[in-house]
Design a protein around this motif. Structure first.
Motif, short mmCIF file in Angstrom:
data_model
loop_
_atom_site.label_atom_id
_atom_site.label_comp_id
_atom_site.label_asym_id
_atom_site.label_seq_id
_atom_site.Cartn_x
_atom_site.Cartn_y
_atom_site.Cartn_z
N LEU A 250 0.81 -1.22 0.00
CA LEU A 250 0.00 0.00 0.00
C LEU A 250 0.85 1.27 0.00
CD1 LEU A 250 -2.94 -0.93 2.42
CD2 LEU A 250 -3.05 -0.65 -0.06
N ARG A 251 2.05 1.19 0.56
CA ARG A 251 2.91 2.38 0.61
C ARG A 251 3.39 2.81 -0.78
NH1 ARG A 251 5.01 0.25 5.84
NH2 ARG A 251 3.87 1.45 7.40
N SER A 252 3.27 1.92 -1.76
CA SER A 252 3.66 2.32 -3.12
C SER A 252 2.46 2.31 -4.07
CB SER A 252 4.75 1.37 -3.65
OG SER A 252 4.24 0.06 -3.75
N THR A 253 1.25 2.33 -3.48
CA THR A 253 0.03 2.23 -4.29
C THR A 253 -0.61 3.59 -4.55
OG1 THR A 253 -0.45 -0.02 -3.54
CG2 THR A 253 -2.33 1.26 -4.28
N VAL A 254 -1.12 3.76 -5.79
CA VAL A 254 -1.93 4.93 -6.12
C VAL A 254 -3.22 4.45 -6.78
CG1 VAL A 254 -0.01 6.55 -6.41
CG2 VAL A 254 -0.83 5.24 -8.40
N LYS A 255 -4.23 5.31 -6.77
CA LYS A 255 -5.50 4.99 -7.43
C LYS A 255 -5.52 5.59 -8.83
CE LYS A 255 -8.30 4.07 -3.47
NZ LYS A 255 -9.29 3.04 -3.46
N VAL A 256 -6.00 4.80 -9.77
CA VAL A 256 -6.16 5.26 -11.15
C VAL A 256 -7.63 5.05 -11.50
CG1 VAL A 256 -5.50 4.90 -13.57
CG2 VAL A 256 -3.79 4.68 -11.76
N ARG A 257 -8.33 6.17 -11.74
CA ARG A 257 -9.77 6.00 -11.97
C ARG A 257 -10.29 6.91 -13.07
NH1 ARG A 257 -10.52 8.83 -6.50
NH2 ARG A 257 -10.53 6.78 -5.56
N ILE A 258 -11.31 6.41 -13.74
CA ILE A 258 -12.11 7.23 -14.66
C ILE A 258 -13.52 7.17 -14.14
CG2 ILE A 258 -13.18 7.27 -16.95
CD1 ILE A 258 -10.51 6.75 -18.17
N LYS A 259 -14.08 8.36 -13.84
CA LYS A 259 -15.42 8.41 -13.27
C LYS A 259 -16.36 9.15 -14.23
CE LYS A 259 -17.75 9.41 -8.92
NZ LYS A 259 -17.70 10.28 -7.74
N ASP A 260 -16.60 10.43 -13.98
CA ASP A 260 -17.57 11.15 -14.82
C ASP A 260 -16.93 11.97 -15.93
OD1 ASP A 260 -16.48 12.85 -13.01
OD2 ASP A 260 -18.35 13.45 -12.05
N GLN A 261 -15.58 11.97 -16.00
CA GLN A 261 -14.86 12.65 -17.09
C GLN A 261 -13.81 11.68 -17.64
OE1 GLN A 261 -15.46 15.74 -18.30
NE2 GLN A 261 -17.12 16.08 -16.84
N PRO A 262 -13.53 11.73 -18.96
CA PRO A 262 -12.52 10.82 -19.52
C PRO A 262 -11.09 11.31 -19.24
CG PRO A 262 -13.47 12.14 -21.27
CD PRO A 262 -14.16 12.55 -20.01
N VAL A 263 -10.80 11.52 -17.95
CA VAL A 263 -9.50 12.07 -17.53
C VAL A 263 -8.97 11.26 -16.35
CG1 VAL A 263 -8.28 14.10 -16.65
CG2 VAL A 263 -10.19 14.41 -18.20
N ILE A 264 -7.68 11.03 -16.37
CA ILE A 264 -7.01 10.38 -15.24
C ILE A 264 -5.98 11.35 -14.70
CG2 ILE A 264 -5.32 8.58 -14.63
CD1 ILE A 264 -6.68 6.85 -16.83
N GLN A 265 -5.96 11.53 -13.39
CA GLN A 265 -4.88 12.29 -12.76
C GLN A 265 -4.43 11.52 -11.54
OE1 GLN A 265 -5.38 16.50 -12.12
NE2 GLN A 265 -3.57 16.66 -10.83
N THR A 266 -3.15 11.21 -11.49
CA THR A 266 -2.66 10.46 -10.35
C THR A 266 -1.21 10.80 -10.04
OG1 THR A 266 -2.60 8.25 -9.34
CG2 THR A 266 -1.88 8.39 -11.62
#
Length: 212
Positions: A146-162
């Motif tokens: 978990l210490r090296s984990t990030v979330k990658v998500r697409i929700k209501d816009q076709p954009v990813i920021q992480t």
């Protein structure tokens, strides 16, 4: 594309003004030809960055007995026992503070019904519901991942920021982390990374630098 990523990371680091804190580096990816109104086109995944986040990650462990002791010894930032869980259920303000302070929550599987009842209303909307683990689980490898984990998500816009690192990290290491994020696109998008419309690198307070 690796060369373009390296150059953009270098430029983003050079163009940011010195601050009195270590700035994060984010990748921002705009996706084309993706209808986010269709649930199958949305995703929410965790990526283990091969070179780490470069920043501290706060992890809370919800457990009792032996697992709680082991999690504390393994370096969890907070241990929440059954009694404390019930208290948080009565103190929404404190529960919100705790939810905002910690990046990840892990819970002993048999305590999940209580977690849902007492912390679910606070953790659910923040996408921080705990990962259930058996009472016999070994906390060290869980915390390490978990210490090296990030979330990658697409929700209501076709954009990813992480987050992909910090300004103090070597450009090659950050590029390796970005590659791990891009592999998620290959798994989740019909045409993989060829659906990238544009990609940018930015530090917390610095200007946005275009990659492609």
């Amino acid at each position: 594309m690796k060369q373009e990523i390296l150059e953009a990371v270098k430029k983003a680091k050079e163009q940011t003004k010195p601050r009195n804190f270590t700035q994060s580096i984010d990748v921002v990816i705009n996706i084309k030809d993706l209808d986010v109104n269709k649930p199958e086109n949305r995703f929410d995944e965790e990526v283990s960055l091969p070179n780490g986040r470069g920043k501290d990650v706060k992890i809370a462990f919800i457990a009792d007995g032996e697992l709680a002791v082991q999690a504390e010894n393994a370096g969890a930032d907070l241990i929440i026992t059954k009694k404390e869980l019930e208290d948080l259920g009565k103190d929404r303000k404190e529960a919100k503070k705790l939810a905002n302070r910690h990046n990840f929550f892990v819970a002993q599987a048999d305590m999940m019904p209580l977690v849902g009842r007492f912390l679910g209303p606070v953790l659910g909307p923040r996408k921080k519901m705990p990962k259930p683990v058996p009472a016999s689980a070994k906390p060290e490898p869980i915390l390490e991942r978990l210490r090296s984990t990030v979330k990658v998500r697409i929700k209501d816009q076709p954009v990813i920021q992480t987050l992909v690192g910090t300004q103090e990290m070597d450009e090659e290491l950050i590029a390796g982390n970005i590659e791990a994020v891009l592999s998620i696109l290959d798994r989740n998008l019909e045409k993989g990374r060829s659906q990238i419309k544009s990609m940018y690198i930015k530090t917390t307070m610095g200007p946005v630098v275009r990659v492609i």
